[in-house]
Scaffold this active site. Structure first.
Site, PDB file in Angstrom:
ATOM      1  N   SER A 169       0.551   4.087   1.822  1.00 14.48           N
ATOM      2  CA  SER A 169       0.634   4.922   3.019  1.00 14.48           C
ATOM      3  C   SER A 169       2.050   4.923   3.583  1.00 14.48           C
ATOM      4  O   SER A 169       2.833   3.999   3.366  1.00 14.48           O
ATOM      5  CB  SER A 169      -0.349   4.429   4.091  1.00 14.48           C
ATOM      6  OG  SER A 169       0.127   3.229   4.676  1.00 14.48           O
TER       7      SER A 169
ATOM      8  N   LYS B  71      -3.674  -7.624  10.787  1.00 10.47           N
ATOM      9  CA  LYS B  71      -5.037  -7.385  11.272  1.00 10.47           C
ATOM     10  C   LYS B  71      -5.984  -7.003  10.134  1.00 10.47           C
ATOM     11  O   LYS B  71      -7.199  -7.031  10.315  1.00 10.47           O
ATOM     12  CB  LYS B  71      -5.048  -6.336  12.382  1.00 10.47           C
ATOM     13  CG  LYS B  71      -4.671  -4.936  11.962  1.00 10.47           C
ATOM     14  CD  LYS B  71      -4.819  -3.977  13.130  1.00 10.47           C
ATOM     15  CE  LYS B  71      -4.486  -2.551  12.715  1.00 10.47           C
ATOM     16  NZ  LYS B  71      -4.725  -1.589  13.789  1.00 10.47           N
ATOM     17  N   ASP B  72      -5.442  -6.649   8.953  1.00  9.10           N
ATOM     18  CA  ASP B  72      -6.291  -6.317   7.808  1.00  9.10           C
ATOM     19  C   ASP B  72      -6.702  -7.540   6.994  1.00  9.10           C
ATOM     20  O   ASP B  72      -7.576  -7.451   6.132  1.00  9.10           O
ATOM     21  CB  ASP B  72      -5.563  -5.346   6.858  1.00  9.10           C
ATOM     22  CG  ASP B  72      -5.319  -3.983   7.485  1.00  9.10           C
ATOM     23  OD1 ASP B  72      -6.077  -3.606   8.399  1.00  9.10           O
ATOM     24  OD2 ASP B  72      -4.373  -3.300   7.059  1.00  9.10           O
TER      25      ASP B  72
ATOM     26  N   ARG C 271     -14.059  -2.055  18.027  1.00 17.33           N
ATOM     27  CA  ARG C 271     -13.399  -2.795  19.114  1.00 17.33           C
ATOM     28  C   ARG C 271     -12.830  -1.833  20.145  1.00 17.33           C
ATOM     29  O   ARG C 271     -13.004  -2.019  21.359  1.00 17.33           O
ATOM     30  CB  ARG C 271     -12.268  -3.668  18.526  1.00 17.33           C
ATOM     31  CG  ARG C 271     -11.330  -4.258  19.584  1.00 17.33           C
ATOM     32  CD  ARG C 271     -10.075  -4.829  18.952  1.00 17.33           C
ATOM     33  NE  ARG C 271      -9.262  -3.827  18.270  1.00 17.33           N
ATOM     34  CZ  ARG C 271      -8.413  -3.003  18.853  1.00 17.33           C
ATOM     35  NH1 ARG C 271      -8.252  -3.029  20.172  1.00 17.33           N
ATOM     36  NH2 ARG C 271      -7.713  -2.142  18.151  1.00 17.33           N
ATOM     37  N   ARG C 272     -12.126  -0.803  19.662  1.00 22.34           N
ATOM     38  CA  ARG C 272     -11.553   0.174  20.600  1.00 22.34           C
ATOM     39  C   ARG C 272     -12.661   0.947  21.307  1.00 22.34           C
ATOM     40  O   ARG C 272     -12.583   1.170  22.521  1.00 22.34           O
ATOM     41  CB  ARG C 272     -10.625   1.143  19.846  1.00 22.34           C
ATOM     42  CG  ARG C 272      -9.307   0.513  19.422  1.00 22.34           C
ATOM     43  CD  ARG C 272      -8.434   1.485  18.649  1.00 22.34           C
ATOM     44  NE  ARG C 272      -7.152   0.859  18.277  1.00 22.34           N
ATOM     45  CZ  ARG C 272      -6.549   1.026  17.113  1.00 22.34           C
ATOM     46  NH1 ARG C 272      -7.090   1.800  16.187  1.00 22.34           N
ATOM     47  NH2 ARG C 272      -5.397   0.425  16.853  1.00 22.34           N
TER      48      ARG C 272
ATOM     49  N   CYS D 141     -12.952  -7.909  10.289  1.00 23.53           N
ATOM     50  CA  CYS D 141     -12.020  -7.016  10.989  1.00 23.53           C
ATOM     51  C   CYS D 141     -12.698  -5.786  11.572  1.00 23.53           C
ATOM     52  O   CYS D 141     -12.094  -5.067  12.334  1.00 23.53           O
ATOM     53  CB  CYS D 141     -10.900  -6.511  10.094  1.00 23.53           C
ATOM     54  SG  CYS D 141     -10.557  -7.318   8.612  1.00 23.53           S
TER      55      CYS D 141
ATOM     56  N   THR E 190     -11.493   7.312  17.248  1.00 19.45           N
ATOM     57  CA  THR E 190     -11.085   5.978  16.790  1.00 19.45           C
ATOM     58  C   THR E 190     -12.058   5.515  15.709  1.00 19.45           C
ATOM     59  O   THR E 190     -13.262   5.769  15.813  1.00 19.45           O
ATOM     60  CB  THR E 190     -11.055   4.943  17.925  1.00 19.45           C
ATOM     61  OG1 THR E 190     -10.802   3.652  17.345  1.00 19.45           O
ATOM     62  CG2 THR E 190     -12.378   4.873  18.687  1.00 19.45           C
TER      63      THR E 190
ATOM     64  N   THR F  45      -3.165  12.673   9.953  1.00 19.46           N
ATOM     65  CA  THR F  45      -4.516  13.226  10.032  1.00 19.46           C
ATOM     66  C   THR F  45      -5.111  12.999  11.417  1.00 19.46           C
ATOM     67  O   THR F  45      -5.696  13.912  12.028  1.00 19.46           O
ATOM     68  CB  THR F  45      -5.421  12.576   8.970  1.00 19.46           C
ATOM     69  OG1 THR F  45      -4.854  12.803   7.679  1.00 19.46           O
ATOM     70  CG2 THR F  45      -6.831  13.138   9.014  1.00 19.46           C
ATOM     71  N   ARG F  46      -4.950  11.781  11.912  1.00 17.10           N
ATOM     72  CA  ARG F  46      -5.577  11.438  13.195  1.00 17.10           C
ATOM     73  C   ARG F  46      -4.954  12.211  14.350  1.00 17.10           C
ATOM     74  O   ARG F  46      -5.655  12.758  15.200  1.00 17.10           O
ATOM     75  CB  ARG F  46      -5.470   9.925  13.429  1.00 17.10           C
ATOM     76  CG  ARG F  46      -6.273   9.130  12.419  1.00 17.10           C
ATOM     77  CD  ARG F  46      -6.192   7.638  12.689  1.00 17.10           C
ATOM     78  NE  ARG F  46      -6.785   6.885  11.596  1.00 17.10           N
ATOM     79  CZ  ARG F  46      -7.438   5.748  11.729  1.00 17.10           C
ATOM     80  NH1 ARG F  46      -7.590   5.216  12.920  1.00 17.10           N
ATOM     81  NH2 ARG F  46      -7.937   5.126  10.680  1.00 17.10           N
TER      82      ARG F  46
ATOM     83  N   ARG G 250     -11.383   8.595  10.340  1.00 16.61           N
ATOM     84  CA  ARG G 250     -10.592   7.872   9.359  1.00 16.61           C
ATOM     85  C   ARG G 250      -9.357   8.714   9.077  1.00 16.61           C
ATOM     86  O   ARG G 250      -9.226   9.822   9.528  1.00 16.61           O
ATOM     87  CB  ARG G 250     -11.371   7.706   8.037  1.00 16.61           C
ATOM     88  CG  ARG G 250     -12.391   6.592   7.940  1.00 16.61           C
ATOM     89  CD  ARG G 250     -11.813   5.193   7.887  1.00 16.61           C
ATOM     90  NE  ARG G 250     -10.726   4.969   6.948  1.00 16.61           N
ATOM     91  CZ  ARG G 250     -10.865   4.587   5.704  1.00 16.61           C
ATOM     92  NH1 ARG G 250     -12.061   4.426   5.184  1.00 16.61           N
ATOM     93  NH2 ARG G 250      -9.817   4.348   4.949  1.00 16.61           N
ATOM     94  N   GLY G 251      -8.480   8.161   8.251  1.00 12.69           N
ATOM     95  CA  GLY G 251      -7.321   8.943   7.821  1.00 12.69           C
ATOM     96  C   GLY G 251      -6.024   8.331   8.286  1.00 12.69           C
ATOM     97  O   GLY G 251      -5.990   7.406   9.096  1.00 12.69           O
ATOM     98  N   ASN G 252      -4.920   8.860   7.738  1.00 12.45           N
ATOM     99  CA  ASN G 252      -3.605   8.340   8.110  1.00 12.45           C
ATOM    100  C   ASN G 252      -3.194   8.866   9.493  1.00 12.45           C
ATOM    101  O   ASN G 252      -3.926   9.620  10.130  1.00 12.45           O
ATOM    102  CB  ASN G 252      -2.568   8.685   7.028  1.00 12.45           C
ATOM    103  CG  ASN G 252      -2.411  10.188   6.833  1.00 12.45           C
ATOM    104  OD1 ASN G 252      -2.642  10.978   7.749  1.00 12.45           O
ATOM    105  ND2 ASN G 252      -2.022  10.600   5.642  1.00 12.45           N
ATOM    106  N   VAL G 253      -2.024   8.449   9.922  1.00 15.75           N
ATOM    107  CA  VAL G 253      -1.560   8.808  11.269  1.00 15.75           C
ATOM    108  C   VAL G 253      -1.490  10.331  11.448  1.00 15.75           C
ATOM    109  O   VAL G 253      -1.935  10.870  12.464  1.00 15.75           O
ATOM    110  CB  VAL G 253      -0.186   8.163  11.550  1.00 15.75           C
ATOM    111  CG1 VAL G 253       0.403   8.687  12.855  1.00 15.75           C
ATOM    112  CG2 VAL G 253      -0.322   6.640  11.614  1.00 15.75           C
TER     113      VAL G 253
ATOM    114  N   SER H 187     -12.409   2.339  15.125  1.00 14.12           N
ATOM    115  CA  SER H 187     -12.535   0.917  15.440  1.00 14.12           C
ATOM    116  C   SER H 187     -13.643   0.655  16.462  1.00 14.12           C
ATOM    117  O   SER H 187     -13.563   1.131  17.597  1.00 14.12           O
ATOM    118  CB  SER H 187     -11.196   0.415  16.005  1.00 14.12           C
ATOM    119  OG  SER H 187     -11.366  -0.751  16.774  1.00 14.12           O
TER     120      SER H 187
ATOM    121  N   ARG I  82       0.853  -1.190   0.000  1.00 11.87           N
ATOM    122  CA  ARG I  82       0.000   0.000   0.000  1.00 11.87           C
ATOM    123  C   ARG I  82       0.889   1.240   0.000  1.00 11.87           C
ATOM    124  O   ARG I  82       2.063   1.178   0.351  1.00 11.87           O
ATOM    125  CB  ARG I  82      -0.906   0.000   1.227  1.00 11.87           C
ATOM    126  CG  ARG I  82      -2.015  -1.039   1.179  1.00 11.87           C
ATOM    127  CD  ARG I  82      -2.751  -1.117   2.516  1.00 11.87           C
ATOM    128  NE  ARG I  82      -3.269   0.183   2.918  1.00 11.87           N
ATOM    129  CZ  ARG I  82      -3.592   0.505   4.167  1.00 11.87           C
ATOM    130  NH1 ARG I  82      -3.433  -0.366   5.142  1.00 11.87           N
ATOM    131  NH2 ARG I  82      -4.073   1.710   4.449  1.00 11.87           N
TER     132      ARG I  82
END
Length: 322
Positions: A16, A84-85, A132-133, A247, A128, A159-160, A154-157, A130, A14
């Site tokens: 990213s 995990k994906d 789960r989280r 997932c 988050t 962005t978050r 959503r978004g990359n690190v 997720s 990917r």
């Protein structure tokens, strides 16, 4: 392996920053093992371009399908995934040739003003994507006698974490492994104990995948494999599969090795399923001998899943319930 020894091996990844970093580490290791050049082939997946939340697009396979298609077409020789994906069902034409040693499996809190989770104020907004989280963070807050608001993001690190720096959110929760791999582990304000928040099945681990017919490449990549990581992740993913959850379902799992002095003598598998608001959690664990085969690791996961289903886990997974 494919053809001449001077011909580069093509590694599908990917685009990213995190994926490129993970794939770069694997590429270095494969160069060292094979003496062959390795070139990264960047592939855009549906999960990278979709703006929908993972829980809405199903999660399962959205970051993986394009990479697997490239493998099957022969556009790349092998691919690196975040474990995990990966969907829990493995295509017959492909094989996970290696699961390298796992990074930190925990979730990490990145909060304003250096705060820990316990120090966050009542009503704190925590980002988050997720379920789960969200389920476990809400339950953890409740145990501390406070209420938080989990905000889907959503978004990359970048962005978050930007949501925290801009003041839009009080904190975000990300995988510690990802932050470590891109050199941003120092921004973590607390590593969340697995006693409070269990990670996603396979979190912190990588899967190196290639065609099942490429025996030479399977053998070379196999040198990167860590048997303990493989046993642990196989048990965790078996639990996920037996719960029939993808997932994006609110399922956490972690298998860890228990040692008596220097001797590893058992594996403990913990699992959790919860409602998004954290009001109901089914959390159980089982301990058994360290699995020495795929079948033994799968059996450990299925055993715990059966116990969780008997305690009502299926009813906590919404439309994914059995």
């Amino acid at each position: 392996m494919n053809s001449r020894p001077d011909q580069p091996l093509r590694l599908g990844t990917r685009r990213s920053k995190l994926a490129m970093s993970q794939s770069g580490h694997v590429a270095d290791a494969v160069r060292a093992i094979t003496g062959r050049p390795v070139e990264l082939v960047e592939i855009t997946t549906y999960g990278d371009v979709s703006k929908e939340l993972l829980a809405q697009i199903g999660g399962t396979g959205v970051f993986v399908t394009a990479l697997r298609d490239a493998l099957l077409r022969g556009d790349v020789d092998f691919a690196v995934h975040s474990l995990k994906d990966l969907p829990t069902t493995q295509p017959d034409e492909l094989v996970i040739a290696a699961m390298p040693p796992r990074e930190d499996s925990r979730d990490a809190l990145v909060a304003r003003d250096g705060l820990t989770f316990a120090q966050l104020p009542d009503g704190a907004r925590i980002g988050t994507g997720s379920p789960r989280r969200a389920a476990q963070l809400n339950a953890y807050a409740r145990a501390l006698g406070k209420v938080i608001e989990t905000v889907p993001i959503r978004g990359n690190v970048d962005t978050r974490i930007g949501f925290v720096h801009s003041g839009e959110l009080d904190a975000v929760v990300l995988a510690a492994a990802g932050l470590n791999r891109i050199g941003r582990g120092d921004e973590v304000t607390e590593l969340l104990s697995v006693d409070n928040v269990l990670p996603a099945p396979g979190q912190g681990a990588l899967a190196v995948e290639c065609l099942a017919s490429n025996a030479d490449l399977i053998a070379a990549l196999g040198e990167l494999d860590d048997p303990y990581t493989r046993a642990a992740v196989t048990a965790e993913r078996s639990l996920l599969a037996a719960l029939e959850a993808g997932c994006s379902a609110p399922v956490g799992a972690l298998a860890d090795l228990l040692a008596d002095g220097q001797t590893v003598n058992a594996m403990r598998l913990r699992g959790v399923v919860g409602t998004l608001d954290g009001s109901t959690l089914v959390q159980l664990s089982t301990t058994g001998p360290v699995p020495h085969s795929y079948e033994e690791a799968v059996a450990l996961g299925r055993e715990l899943a059966d116990e969780m289903l008997a305690k009502g886990a299926a009813g906590l997974m919404g439309e994914r319930s059995l």
